[in-house]
Design a protein around this motif. Structure first.
Motif, mmCIF file in Angstrom:
data_model
loop_
_atom_site.group_PDB
_atom_site.id
_atom_site.type_symbol
_atom_site.label_atom_id
_atom_site.label_comp_id
_atom_site.label_asym_id
_atom_site.label_seq_id
_atom_site.Cartn_x
_atom_site.Cartn_y
_atom_site.Cartn_z
ATOM 1 N N MET A 197 47.209 42.323 46.004
ATOM 2 C CA MET A 197 46.344 41.402 45.179
ATOM 3 C C MET A 197 46.701 39.822 45.306
ATOM 4 O O MET A 197 46.114 39.091 45.435
ATOM 5 C CB MET A 197 46.593 41.909 43.781
ATOM 6 C CG MET A 197 45.818 43.303 43.538
ATOM 7 S SD MET A 197 44.140 43.673 44.206
ATOM 8 C CE MET A 197 43.339 42.328 43.314
ATOM 9 N N ALA A 198 48.128 39.888 45.721
ATOM 10 C CA ALA A 198 48.645 38.439 45.683
ATOM 11 C C ALA A 198 47.912 37.921 47.172
ATOM 12 O O ALA A 198 47.591 36.742 47.151
ATOM 13 C CB ALA A 198 50.121 38.451 45.903
ATOM 14 N N ILE A 199 47.886 38.659 48.086
ATOM 15 C CA ILE A 199 47.180 38.134 49.271
ATOM 16 C C ILE A 199 45.680 38.095 48.923
ATOM 17 O O ILE A 199 45.016 37.128 49.449
ATOM 18 C CB ILE A 199 47.107 39.399 50.376
ATOM 19 C CG1 ILE A 199 48.774 39.593 50.602
ATOM 20 C CG2 ILE A 199 46.291 38.893 51.726
ATOM 21 C CD1 ILE A 199 49.051 40.674 51.849
ATOM 22 N N PHE A 200 44.878 38.969 48.205
ATOM 23 C CA PHE A 200 43.693 38.924 47.728
ATOM 24 C C PHE A 200 43.361 37.657 46.934
ATOM 25 O O PHE A 200 42.292 36.833 47.385
ATOM 26 C CB PHE A 200 43.156 40.087 46.780
ATOM 27 C CG PHE A 200 41.780 39.895 46.255
ATOM 28 C CD1 PHE A 200 40.690 40.338 47.270
ATOM 29 C CD2 PHE A 200 41.444 39.508 45.064
ATOM 30 C CE1 PHE A 200 39.504 40.138 46.589
ATOM 31 C CE2 PHE A 200 40.193 39.320 44.773
ATOM 32 C CZ PHE A 200 39.365 39.496 45.258
ATOM 33 N N ILE A 231 50.742 32.456 50.031
ATOM 34 C CA ILE A 231 51.238 31.659 50.787
ATOM 35 C C ILE A 231 51.032 30.087 50.335
ATOM 36 O O ILE A 231 51.675 29.157 50.824
ATOM 37 C CB ILE A 231 50.314 31.672 51.924
ATOM 38 C CG1 ILE A 231 48.931 31.728 51.896
ATOM 39 C CG2 ILE A 231 50.531 32.788 53.103
ATOM 40 C CD1 ILE A 231 48.095 31.380 53.104
ATOM 41 N N CYS A 232 50.601 29.973 49.254
ATOM 42 C CA CYS A 232 50.287 28.775 48.554
ATOM 43 C C CYS A 232 51.804 28.263 47.894
ATOM 44 O O CYS A 232 52.612 29.282 47.485
ATOM 45 C CB CYS A 232 49.562 28.667 47.399
ATOM 46 S SG CYS A 232 49.806 29.615 45.986
ATOM 47 N N CYS A 239 45.955 28.327 41.217
ATOM 48 C CA CYS A 239 45.225 28.860 42.188
ATOM 49 C C CYS A 239 44.793 30.255 41.321
ATOM 50 O O CYS A 239 43.711 30.700 41.727
ATOM 51 C CB CYS A 239 46.015 29.075 43.459
ATOM 52 S SG CYS A 239 45.065 30.213 44.643
ATOM 53 N N LEU A 240 45.796 30.900 40.896
ATOM 54 C CA LEU A 240 45.276 32.325 40.340
ATOM 55 C C LEU A 240 44.205 31.920 39.396
ATOM 56 O O LEU A 240 43.354 33.049 39.066
ATOM 57 C CB LEU A 240 46.603 32.785 39.978
ATOM 58 C CG LEU A 240 46.316 34.227 38.979
ATOM 59 C CD1 LEU A 240 45.809 34.912 40.183
ATOM 60 C CD2 LEU A 240 47.671 34.772 38.608
ATOM 61 N N HIS A 241 44.403 31.025 38.450
ATOM 62 C CA HIS A 241 43.464 30.604 37.272
ATOM 63 C C HIS A 241 42.025 30.499 37.856
ATOM 64 O O HIS A 241 40.940 30.930 37.305
ATOM 65 C CB HIS A 241 43.857 29.352 36.640
ATOM 66 C CG HIS A 241 42.977 29.115 35.574
ATOM 67 N ND1 HIS A 241 42.676 29.841 34.456
ATOM 68 C CD2 HIS A 241 42.069 28.033 35.656
ATOM 69 C CE1 HIS A 241 42.023 29.222 33.615
ATOM 70 N NE2 HIS A 241 41.427 28.371 34.255
ATOM 71 N N LYS A 242 41.982 29.748 38.886
ATOM 72 C CA LYS A 242 40.595 29.680 39.720
ATOM 73 C C LYS A 242 39.954 31.012 40.023
ATOM 74 O O LYS A 242 38.781 30.994 40.216
ATOM 75 C CB LYS A 242 40.753 28.752 40.959
ATOM 76 C CG LYS A 242 41.021 27.205 40.457
ATOM 77 C CD LYS A 242 41.081 26.257 41.717
ATOM 78 C CE LYS A 242 41.286 24.831 41.347
ATOM 79 N NZ LYS A 242 41.530 23.842 42.626
#
Length: 1137
Positions: A125-128, A133-134, A142-145
Motif C-alpha cells: 500500500m505504501a507503493i500504491f 520513494i518520496c 502525498c498520502l493526504h492527497k
C-alpha cells in the motif's frame, strides 16, 4: 539518449540493473557525448524479450482475461526452485502488463519479513500511495492527497504508525481499540483499491511470497474474493506455508503453476543469447546441461564466468570458409560443419552471425565453479547426512553418470544393502536419479561382451563369476537399469573439488582399474576394440607409475578374434573364406547355400529377416549399446587417466572414443576427442626429424591417429588435409601410396601381379597375427578413404589415383580374410565403378559381393556388410530403371539399418528410396521417406544429409505437383547459410542439382537475375561431377535449365550471362550420355530433351512446350527397357517405413 542513439530503445545502467531482465535482452552501446551530461555512463539497447516460459506466461494471460471479463479477482502462484527464473518471469509479466495499460505494484520479500505482522500489505500500500520513494518531509502531504475524497479526514490518523506520518489524532479514532483500528484500516484499503480498479486494472506482483506473514495472507484472501484484482506470486517449495497461505491456495480463484527446469533446447538457446552466438559446440552443450540441469540462473552465471575467464573464441559463421592445411587450425571449421538449429541472436538480416569454440588448451571438466555457485552447492551438500555426503563425494569422482557396481568398488566397507539404502534416500530427495527409467534392459550394459559370447565350462564360469568384480549379482529388489546420475545442479562438481589432491588421484586410479576391461564394444557387436585389434597392436610402453596395464587385454578368445586369427594361419589362399572352427548347425546349413544369383541372395535375406529367435544364431539383431559404452566407460576412463597423469593411457582411450564416435556418425565429437589427443602429444615440429611427442606412443597408434583425423577431415570437407593424413597413415603402416602418375603405374603392376604371390607369407606367431590384423584393418580403412577423396574430383589424374586405391583396398581386404570386410570392399568397388561409368566392372563387383556374402549373418560387422550390399542393389535397380524392385530392396535395407543404428548408411538408403519413389510418382511414399530422413538427420547435425534432404524437398516443389513438404524459403535459407561450407563446396554432385533446381524455381517466378546467378554456378560445377546418383540427377536438372534458356532466349530476359548456342548445348547432351552410361534411368528423358533442342534448330521450337513442362510433372513418360513408367495415381504397394 534519443538524440545520441536515434531509432534505438536505449536506457542507462540503473534502468538496466533494476529491470531484473536477463542480460541477453540488452546490448551494450558505444559511449557517446551527450549535451549537458559530463559522464553519461554505460548505455544499453533493449533488444526485446527472449521468452523461454511461454507455458507459464499463458497461465497469467488466462487469469488476466478472467479478471477483465468476469470482474473477479484472480491469483497465479508460480512455484519453483531457486534459480528457475521466477523473478525474471515476474519481470516479463510486469513489462507485458504495463504495455497493456495496467498498474503494477511489485514487491520482493525476505525471510525476516515473515516475522513482521502485516508487513507485506503495509509495503504494497505504501507503493500504491507512492509514498515509498518520496522524501520523508513530503510523505504526509502525498498520502493526504491520495486519501482525500475517499477516506474521511478523521480517519487519516489511522495510518500514522503504519506509514510513519503524523496526522492529528481524531476523537473518533481515539475511542477505538487495536482490533477496531485494524478492521477499519483494512476497510479503508478495500475502499481505496475498489475505486482504483474502476479506473485502471491493478496487478500485485509478489516475489518470494513464502516469506509473507499470516495477516497479509488473510488480507489478500479477502481482497481476492471482493475486488477484481490480479495477484501474481512466486513460491519456493522448500518452505512450509502458514495456514493463511494454505487457505489462499484453496481458493477457486487461485491457480498454482509449478515451474519446472528449462528443457535442454531452451537452456541451450538461452546460453546462445548470453554468449551472443547462433550455436555452441557440443562439449560446451554437455558442460552446461550437466552443470545447470535446466536452471536458468546457473546457465547465466556459468556463461558469464566463461566470458570472464576468456576461454572462448568467436568466429563469423557467414564468412567464406577456406580449406586448412593444418590440423591445429580446424576448430572453427569443425564448429561450422555442424548444423545450427538454434535461432540466431537477432532476426536482422544484415547482422553478423557468430559461433564460438573452446580454446584448445582448455579442459572444461577441470574448470572450477564460480564462487557464488560453489557456495550454493556446498550449502546443499552440508544438508546431507555424513553417509550421504561420503557417497555423493565418491560418486562425484566417477562422473555425472555412474554405475552402482563402480560406486560399491569405491566403498568396500559398505555392503550392498547399506549402499542401496543410502542411494534410495538420495533418490527420494532428488539428489540422484535413475537413468533411462523407461528403458528395461534384459542384462546390464557394463558387462564384458566376451563373458556372454564365449561358451565356458561350468568351472570356468563359476571361477570368472567369483573373481571378477564386473559380474553383476542380481538382487531381487534392485531397480533396472543400474546407472544413476546427479539430479542437483553443480553438486557433483562441488563435491569433487572437496577431495584432497592425493585422495582424488587414488580414487581416480581405482575407477580406472575397474573400468579398463569394460572398454570394448557391446555384446551385440561381439566385443573387440573400436579401433580393431587396438590392444594387440600397441607396444609395451612402461610409464613412470607402471599403470600401462589399463591398456592390457585378456585374450578371452572372442568369436571375431578367434575366427580371423585362425584364418591367417591357413596354408593356402583358396581356403581364406572358410571357417576352421566348428560351425553351429545353422551355420552349416546356411553356408551350404552359396549365393550364386541375386535372387538367391535376396531369398536368404528375406528368410533371415523373418528369423528373430535367439536360438537361431540371430545374435546380431540385439540392440547395440556401444553409445552407452562410450558415455559410461571410455569418456570417464580418459578423464581418470588425465587426472592421475597417465597421458599415454588417456591417448589410447581418446583414440577409442574417437573411433566409437565415428562409428555412431558423430563427427564433431570425434574431432573433439582427437583434438584433446593432439594437445596431449604437443605441438608438432616444423621439421619432421625433430618431431618428438610429449606422450610416447607406438607407430601403430600414430598411424591410427592420422587415419582417424583423415576421416574426420573428409567429413568436414577438408579434402587436401584428409589426403595428406591418409597418406601419412599408410606410410606409417608400411603401405606407401604414390604421388606421381608413374608411381601409380608401377604400384598398379605390383598390386596386380606381385601381391597375389605374397598372400601365403604370414608369421605363425599368434601375437604377431593379431598385430597384423590391426595393421591390415587400418590399411583397408585408409585406402577406402583415399579412393573416396579422389573420387570427389572428376579429373583423369584423380581417377587413376582412385582406381589404384580401390585395387589396393581389395588386396588388403582379401589378405585380411574376413568375409564381411571382403563384401564391404566389393560393394565399395561397385560404387566406385558406377561413379566413373564402368558398367561392366560395376555389375561384376556387385556379383562378387553377392557370392561372398554367405557368412555375413553371424556377426554385426557381417550384417552391416549385408546392409551395404542391399543398399548397393537398391541403387543399381534405380540406375537401371527397375524402380519397383529398387523400392522393395530399399525397404529391406532400411529394416536392417534400423537394427544396426547406422545413421549415415540409413540416410543413404533413404536417399535411394526417395529417388525411386519420386521417379515412380509415388509422392505419398516420398513424404514418408522424408519424414524418416528428417527425424534421422535433424538429430545428428549432418549438413550434407540436410543438403540432400532439402534438395529432395525442392524436387517435390518443382515436379511433385507443387507438393509442399518444406517451404521454399526454408530450403533457400539453409543453402544461403551453408553455401560456403567446405562440406558442401567439396560435394559438386549434390551442389549441381541444388543450384539447377534453385535456378528452375526462380525461372518459374520470372526472377531471371537469380536464375542467372544459380545457373552460372551450376555451369561451373558440371565439369567436376561424375555418374553417381546425385551427379546424374544434377546433370539432368542442368540440361533442363539449358532447354529453358533456349526457350526464353528470344524474349531477351538474360542480362548477365550469354545464352549458349544450340551446338554448345548439344555438346552437353553428348557429355551426359558418355559420362552417365551407368545411369540409364534418365536416358529416355534426356533423349527427349535433346530432341526438343534439335527441333529448335529447325524452327520448330514452339512445340517444345508440349514436351517439356519444367514447372509441371516433367517426368510424365520415360521409356526404359521396353516399358513405359506411367504416373502412378493409385499409390499401390507397401508405403510403410
Amino acid at each position: 539518449m534519443i538524440t545520441a542513439y536515434p531509432g534505438l530503445v536505449s536506457c542507462d545502467e540503473v534502468t538496466y540493473l533494476r529491470s531484473m531482465l536477463p542480460a541477453y535482452n540488452f546490448k551494450k552501446l558505444p559511449e557517446k557525448m551527450m549535451k549537458n551530461i559530463s559522464n553519461p555512463g554505460k548505455m544499453y539497447e533493449y533488444l526485446g524479450h527472449r521468452r523461454y516460459r511461454e507455458k507459464e506466461l499463458e497461465a497469467f494471460r488466462i487469469a488476466q482475461q478472467g479478471c477483465l471479463h468476469q470482474k473477479k479477482g484472480q491469483a497465479v502462484l508460480y512455484e519453483g526452485g531457486k534459480g528457475y527464473g521466477k523473478s525474471q518471469l515476474l519481470a516479463e509479466i510486469n513489462l507485458l502488463a504495463q504495455k497493456e495499460g495496467h498498474r503494477v505494484l511489485s514487491l520482493k520479500l525476505k525471510e525476516a519479513d515473515s516475522k513482521q505482522r502485516f508487513y507485506a500489505i503495509q509495503t504494497l500500500m505504501a507503493i500504491f500511495f507512492e509514498i515509498d520513494i518520496c522524501p520523508a518531509y513530503y510523505r504526509q502531504e502525498c498520502l493526504h492527497k491520495q486519501l482525500h475524497g475517499i477516506v474521511e479526514e478523521p480517519l487519516h490518523c489511522l495510518f500514522n504508525e503504519l506509514f510513519f506520518v503524523k496526522f492529528s489524532l481524531s476523537f473518533k479514532v481515539s475511542h477505538m481499540d487495536d482490533l477496531a483500528k485494524e478492521k477499519k484500516i483494512k476497510a479503508c484499503f478495500f475502499q481505496v483499491l475498489q475505486k482504483a480498479v474502476r479506473e485502471t486494472p491493478l496487478i500485485f506482483l509478489i516475489d518470494e511470497a513464502q516469506h509473507m506473514d499470516a495477516a497479509s495472507w488473510e488480507f489478500l484472501g479477502t481482497l481476492l474474493s471482493s475486488v477484481p484484482i490480479i495477484m501474481v506470486m512466486t513460491l519456493t517449495p522448500t518452505f512450509s506455508l502458514c495456514g493463511g497461505a494454505q487457505h489462499f491456495l484453496q481458493s477457486p480463484q487461485a491457480t498454482l503453476m509449478p515451474i519446472s527446469k528449462l528443457a535442454a533446447n531452451s537452456l541451450l538457446r538461452m546460453a546462445c543469447w548470453e554468449l551472443g552466438v547462433v550455436s555452441i559446440p557440443q562439449e560446451l552443450q554437455i558442460y552446461l546441461l550437466h552443470r545447470c540441469l535446466g536452471n536458468p540462473l546457473y546457465c547465466e552465471v556459468l556463461c558469464q564466468d566463461l566470458l570472464s575467464k576468456d576461454i572462448l573464441l568467436f568466429y563469423d559463421l557467414q564468412k567464406e570458409e577456406d580449406e586448412n592445411s593444418k590440423w591445429e587450425n580446424l576448430s572453427a571449421s569443425a564448429m561450422k560443419s555442424t548444423m545450427h538449429n538454434i535461432s540466431p541472436a537477432s532476426s536482422e538480416e544484415d547482422e553478423e552471425l557468430y559461433v564460438c569454440i573452446i580454446k584448445d588448451d582448455v579442459n572444461l571438466d577441470t574448470v572450477l565453479l564460480p564462487p557464488l555457485l560453489k557456495e550454493i552447492a556446498i550449502n546443499q551438500l552440508d544438508q546431507l547426512s555424513p553417509e550421504e555426503q561420503l557417497l555423493v563425494k565418491c560418486a562425484a569422482v566417477i562422473g555425472h553418470s555412474f554405475h552402482i557396481d563402480l560406486l560399491q568398488h569405491l566403498l568396500p566397507g559398505w555392503d550392498k544393502r547399506m549402499l542401496l539404502g543410502v542411494l534410495r534416500a538420495l533418490v527420494d530427495i532428488h539428489v540422484l536419479c535413475w537413468c533411462n527409467k523407461t528403458q528395461e534392459l534384459a542384462k546390464p550394459i557394463l558387462v564384458p561382451s566376451s563373458i556372454d559370447i564365449i561358451e565356458k565350462s561350468k568351472e570356468e564360469k563359476k571361477k570368472s563369476d567369483a573373481g571378477s568384480p564386473l559380474r553383476l549379482k542380481q538382487e531381487p529388489f534392485l531397480p533396472q537399469p543400474e546407472v544413476l546420475e546427479f539430479g542437483v545442479p553443480l553438486l557433483q562438481e562441488a563435491a569433487w573439488e572437496l577431495w584432497p589432491k592425493a585422495q582424488q588421484i587414488a580414487l581416480h586410479l581405482e575407477c580406472a582399474c575397474f573400468l579398463r576391461d569394460l572398454a570394448c564394444r557391446c555384446g551385440s557387436c561381439h566385443g573387440g576394440d573400436f579401433v580393431p585389434f587396438h590392444r594387440f597392436a600397441i607396444c609395451s610402453i612402461k610409464s613412470s607409475r607402471g599403470t600401462s596395464r589399463f591398456c592390457s587385454y585378456k585374450d578371452t578368445g572372442s568369436v571375431l578374434t578367434q575366427v580371423i586369427t585362425d584364418k591367417l594361419l591357413l596354408p593356402s589362399p583358396q581356403d581364406y573364406f572358410q571357417f576352421q572352427t566348428k560351425p553351429s548347425r545353422s551355420q552349416e546349413a546356411f553356408t551350404g547355400e552359396h549365393c550364386r544369383t541375386e535372387e538367391e541372395f535376396l531369398d536368404q535375406v528375406s528368410r533371415k529377416l523373418a528369423q528373430t529367435s535367439p536360438e537361431k544364431d540371430m545374435l546380431t539383431m540385439k540392440p547395440c549399446h556401444c553409445e552407452e559404452i562410450l558415455k559410461l566407460v571410455l569418456l570417464p576412463l580418459t578423464q581418470h587417466c588425465l587426472v592421475i597423469g597417465e597421458n599415454t593411457c588417456a591417448f589410447y582411450y581418446l583414440l577409442e572414443a574417437a573411433a566409437a564416435s565415428l562409428d555412431l556418425s558423430d563427427n564433431y565429437m570425434a574431432f573433439f576427442y582427437l583434438r584433446k589427443a593432439s594437445s596431449l602429444l604437443g605441438q608438432p615440429s616444423a621439421l619432421s626429424f625433430f618431431k618428438k611427442h610429449k606422450v610416447k606412443i607406438c607407430q601403430f597408434e600414430e598411424a591410427t591417429f592420422c587415419c582417424l583425423r583423415s576421416e574426420v577431415c573428409f567429413n568436414m570437407g577438408q579434402i587436401t588435409l584428409a589426403k595428406k593424413l591418409a597418406r601419412q597413415a599408410l606410410r606409417l603402416l608400411k603401405r606407401n601410396f604414390p604421388w606421381t602418375w608413374f608411381g601409380v603405374l608401377f604400384q598398379t603392376f605390383l598390386e596386380k601381379y606381385w601381391h597375389s604371390c605374397s598372400l601365403n607369407q604370414h608369421p605363425n606367431n599368434p601375437s604377431e597375427n593379431k598385430k597384423r590384423l590391426a595393421v591390415l584393418q587400418q590399411q583397408v580403412h585408409c585406402l577406402s578413404l583415399l579412393w573416396q577423396l579422389y573420387n570427389l574430383e572428376a579429373t583423369a589424374s584423380s581417377r587413376r589415383f582412385a582406381c589404384l586405391a580401390t585395387l589396393m583396398q581389395k588386396n588388403s581386404a582379401e589378405e585380411f580374410a574376413n568375409e564381411a570386410q571382403v563384401v564391404s570392399t566389393y560393394v565399395a568397388l561397385s560404387q566406385f565403378s558406377q561413379n566413373v561409368g564402368d558398367r561392366e566392372k560395376w555389375l561384376h563387383c556387385e556379383q562378387m559381393a553377392i557370392q561372398k556374402s554367405s557368412l555375413c549373418w553371424f556377426s554385426r560387422e557381417g550384417l552391416l556388410a549385408t546392409a551395404q550390399l542391399m543398399q548397393a542393389l537398391a541403387f543399381t535397380k534405380l540406375c537401371l530403371g527397375h524402380l519397383d524392385f529398387s523400392i522393395k530392396l530399399g525397404f529391406q535395407a532400411h529394416e536392417i539399418c534400423r537394427h544396426l543404428k547406422k545413421p549415415a548408411l540409413e540416410n543413404l538408403v533413404l536417399s535411394v528410396l526417395f529417388r525411386s519413389a519420386f521417379l515412380k510418382k509415388k509422392f505419398d511414399l516420398c513424404v514418408r521417406v522424408l519424414d524418416n530422413q528428417w527425424a534421422l538427420i535433424s538429430q545428428g547435425h549432418d549438413i550434407l544429409g540436410l543438403a540432400c534432404f532439402y534438395s529432395a524437398c525442392l524436387d517435390l516443389l518443382l515436379y511433385g505437383k507443387g507438393l509442399l513438404y518444406r517451404p521454399f524459403e526454408e530450403c533457400l535459407r539453409f543453402f544461403q547459410y551453408y553455401e560456403h561450407s567446405c562440406i558442401l563446396t567439396s560435394q559438386s554432385n549434390v551442389m549441381l542439382g541444388i543450384h539447377s533446381s534453385l535456378a528452375m524455381w526462380f525461372a518459374q517466378d520470372s526472377q531471371w537475375n537469380l536464375f542467372e546467378h544459380h545457373f552460372s554456378k551450376a555451369r561451373q560445377l558440371v565439369k567436376r561431377t561424375n555418374a553417381s546418383l546425385f551427379g546424374s540427377h544434377g546433370f539432368v536438372r542442368f540440361l533442363e535449365c539449358h532447354v529453358l534458356m533456349l526457350q526464353k532466349m528470344p524474349e531477351g530476359v538474360f542480362m548477365h550471362i550469354r545464352p549458349e548456342t544450340q551446338g554448345q548445348v548439344i555438346k552437353y547432351f553428348k557429355e551426359f550420355f558418355s559420362r552417365c552410361v551407368t545411369c540409364p534411368v534418365y536416358h529416355q528423358w534426356v533423349s527427349e530433351l535433346k530432341a526438343s533442342v534439335m527441333r529448335y534448330g529447325k524452327r520448330e521450337f514452339m512445340s517444345l512446350t508440349n514436351i517439356i513442362r519444367p514447372f509441371d510433372t516433367c517426368l510424365t513418360r520415360i521409356w526404359i527397357d521396353g516399358e513405359f513408367l506411367e504416373e502412378n495415381k493409385s499409390f499401390e504397394g507397401n508405403t510403410e517405413i
